[in-house]
Design a protein around this motif. Structure first.
Motif, short mmCIF file in Angstrom:
data_model
loop_
_atom_site.label_atom_id
_atom_site.label_comp_id
_atom_site.label_asym_id
_atom_site.label_seq_id
_atom_site.Cartn_x
_atom_site.Cartn_y
_atom_site.Cartn_z
N THR A 163 0.63 -39.27 3.29
CA THR A 163 1.99 -39.53 2.81
C THR A 163 2.73 -40.29 3.92
N ASN A 164 3.89 -40.82 3.62
CA ASN A 164 4.68 -41.53 4.64
C ASN A 164 5.03 -40.61 5.80
N ASP A 165 5.41 -39.36 5.49
CA ASP A 165 5.76 -38.40 6.55
C ASP A 165 4.54 -38.04 7.40
N ARG A 191 0.01 -40.53 13.00
CA ARG A 191 -0.43 -41.82 13.52
C ARG A 191 0.60 -42.50 14.43
N GLN A 192 1.89 -42.13 14.28
CA GLN A 192 2.92 -42.75 15.10
C GLN A 192 3.57 -41.75 16.07
N ALA A 193 3.00 -40.55 16.16
CA ALA A 193 3.47 -39.50 17.07
C ALA A 193 4.94 -39.15 16.84
N GLY A 195 -7.75 -37.74 16.36
CA GLY A 195 -6.74 -38.19 17.31
C GLY A 195 -5.32 -38.12 16.79
N GLY A 196 -5.12 -37.49 15.63
CA GLY A 196 -3.78 -37.39 15.06
C GLY A 196 -2.85 -36.54 15.91
N GLU A 225 0.99 -33.09 25.16
CA GLU A 225 0.83 -33.42 23.74
C GLU A 225 -0.47 -32.83 23.21
N LEU A 226 -0.45 -32.41 21.95
CA LEU A 226 -1.63 -31.88 21.28
C LEU A 226 -2.05 -32.85 20.19
N VAL A 227 -3.35 -33.18 20.17
CA VAL A 227 -3.89 -34.08 19.15
C VAL A 227 -5.15 -33.48 18.55
#
Length: 162
Positions: free
Chosen positions: A45-47, A53-55, A128-129, A121-123
């Protein structure tokens, strides 16, 4: 005196160049699930795309997963990797789903400087999300950690009755 000044300037120039070259060789981890931005946009979804993907960060108290405490597993919304067990979830009062630990080996730690200072940061270790961040204000009786996770980075899979 002139020779010493030239020598000092030369050493300074060489040392600055050496550091710049090292910074440009930093390698990014390759993940088992890798897609183009276009492919991610087709399945998220956009959210979810904004978070994973854009953190990005969702608004606090906006996720329906914030108050889900049923038995089950919270998985990556992008690749479905199991990330958190509901038994490790707690109400931090921050407005984001919070856990005191992740499923072992499924969440990677990185350093994020987006706000001008270092944050942990957690991914997702599979795709890698971006999931969220970890803080040291979690429950003292367990790990002392608070994994502050964006609900849009997760999907919940209830435990199946046998």
């Amino acid at each position: 005196m002139k020779k010493i000044l030239i020598l000092c300037i030369s050493i300074l120039t060489i040392s600055c160049t050496g550091t710049a070259q090292k910074d440009s060789k930093i390698e990014k981890k390759e993940y088992a699930v890798s897609k183009s931005n276009k492919e991610w946009k087709e399945i998220l979804t956009n959210d979810q795309y904004y978070i994973l993907r854009q953190a990005g960060t969702e608004r606090p108290f906006s996720s329906p997963l914030n108050k889900v405490y049923a038995s089950g597993t919270f998985k990556c919304a992008a690749c479905k990797t199991p990330l958190y067990k509901s038994k490790h979830k707690f109400d931090s009062g921050t407005g984001w789903p919070s856990f005191d630990r992740a499923v072992k080996g499924n969440v990677d730690v990185d350093t994020d400087y987006k706000l001008g200072y270092a944050r942990t940061e957690l991914v997702c270790s599979t795709c890698g999300g971006h999931l969220g961040h970890v803080f040291n204000d979690g429950p003292r009786e367990t790990t002392g950690k608070r994994h502050c996770i964006n609900g849009d980075a997760l999907v919940f899979e209830p435990k199946k009755d046998k």
